[in-house]
Design a protein around this motif. Structure first.
Motif, PDB file in Angstrom:
ATOM      1  N   LYS A 164       1.405  13.667  -5.419  1.00 25.09           N
ATOM      2  CA  LYS A 164       0.415  12.876  -6.153  1.00 25.09           C
ATOM      3  C   LYS A 164       0.445  13.195  -7.649  1.00 25.09           C
ATOM      4  CE  LYS A 164      -2.836  12.298  -2.325  1.00 25.09           C
ATOM      5  NZ  LYS A 164      -4.147  12.681  -1.773  1.00 25.09           N
ATOM      6  N   SER A 178       2.504  10.024   7.949  1.00 24.75           N
ATOM      7  CA  SER A 178       2.966  11.317   7.445  1.00 24.75           C
ATOM      8  C   SER A 178       3.584  12.183   8.546  1.00 24.75           C
ATOM      9  CB  SER A 178       1.811  12.069   6.776  1.00 24.75           C
ATOM     10  OG  SER A 178       0.810  12.344   7.728  1.00 24.75           O
ATOM     11  N   SER A 227       0.841  -1.197   0.000  1.00 29.21           N
ATOM     12  CA  SER A 227       0.000   0.000   0.000  1.00 29.21           C
ATOM     13  C   SER A 227       0.874   1.244   0.000  1.00 29.21           C
ATOM     14  CB  SER A 227      -0.908   0.015   1.230  1.00 29.21           C
ATOM     15  OG  SER A 227      -1.804  -1.068   1.195  1.00 29.21           O
ATOM     16  N   THR A 228       0.396   2.287  -0.667  1.00 28.60           N
ATOM     17  CA  THR A 228       1.160   3.522  -0.761  1.00 28.60           C
ATOM     18  C   THR A 228       0.314   4.720  -0.339  1.00 28.60           C
ATOM     19  OG1 THR A 228       0.528   3.797  -3.084  1.00 28.60           O
ATOM     20  CG2 THR A 228       2.602   2.663  -2.632  1.00 28.60           C
ATOM     21  N   LYS A 229       1.030   5.758   0.056  1.00 25.08           N
ATOM     22  CA  LYS A 229       0.383   7.018   0.427  1.00 25.08           C
ATOM     23  C   LYS A 229       1.285   8.141  -0.030  1.00 25.08           C
ATOM     24  CE  LYS A 229      -1.910   7.295   4.253  1.00 25.08           C
ATOM     25  NZ  LYS A 229      -2.333   7.371   5.676  1.00 25.08           N
ATOM     26  N   TRP A 243      -0.919   3.097   9.907  1.00 24.38           N
ATOM     27  CA  TRP A 243      -0.944   3.708   8.590  1.00 24.38           C
ATOM     28  C   TRP A 243      -1.421   5.155   8.616  1.00 24.38           C
ATOM     29  CZ3 TRP A 243       1.717   3.000   4.610  1.00 24.38           C
ATOM     30  CH2 TRP A 243       1.309   3.327   3.323  1.00 24.38           C
ATOM     31  N   SER A 244      -2.362   5.452   9.478  1.00 24.36           N
ATOM     32  CA  SER A 244      -2.907   6.812   9.531  1.00 24.36           C
ATOM     33  C   SER A 244      -1.883   7.818  10.043  1.00 24.36           C
ATOM     34  CB  SER A 244      -4.150   6.849  10.426  1.00 24.36           C
ATOM     35  OG  SER A 244      -3.820   6.425  11.734  1.00 24.36           O
TER      36      SER A 244
END
Length: 122
Positions: A62, A104, A54-56, A100-101
């Motif tokens: 983006k 950043s 999974s990526t963010k 995951w949240s």
């Protein structure tokens, strides 16, 4: 944990670069790229889960940047296209175990390599 970022350099506006991060000693679930411009805070760029992939991405990345992982080489890549002057910064890779949240948030990272400098100029 050892991290070796490479691939930075001087590139013209609109050009491309691929950064690499060779990692060893990892047991972390996520590896991310951050960047820090002179006089500014370290900002999140992109993250990838080591299992599942999974990526963010930050909004600024983006559509232009792609993070990928080669598990056989323990290397994470950041392909950067359509580069802009505001992409100029030292780019760092770092692992984390945060949920995951929270990927950043630079406060969730405790290992930073030496970084690699990207300069985008006309």
């Amino acid at each position: 944990v050892q991290l070796q970022a490479s691939g930075g350099g001087l590139v013209r506006i609109g050009g491309s670069l691929r950064l690499s991060c060779a990692a060893s000693g990892l047991s972390h679930s996520t590896i991310s790229w951050f960047r820090q411009a002179p006089g500014k805070e370290r900002d999140f760029v992109a993250a990838i889960r080591r299992i599942g992939g999974s990526t963010k991405y930050a909004d600024s990345a983006k559509g232009r940047f792609t993070i990928s992982l080669d598990s056989t080489k323990n290397t994470v890549y950041l392909q950067m296209n359509s580069l802009k002057p505001e992409d100029t910064a030292v780019y760092y890779c770092s692992p984390t175990r945060v949920v995951w949240s929270g990927v950043s948030d630079p406060r969730q990272y405790h290992y930073w390599g030496q970084g690699t400098l990207v300069t985008v100029s006309s």
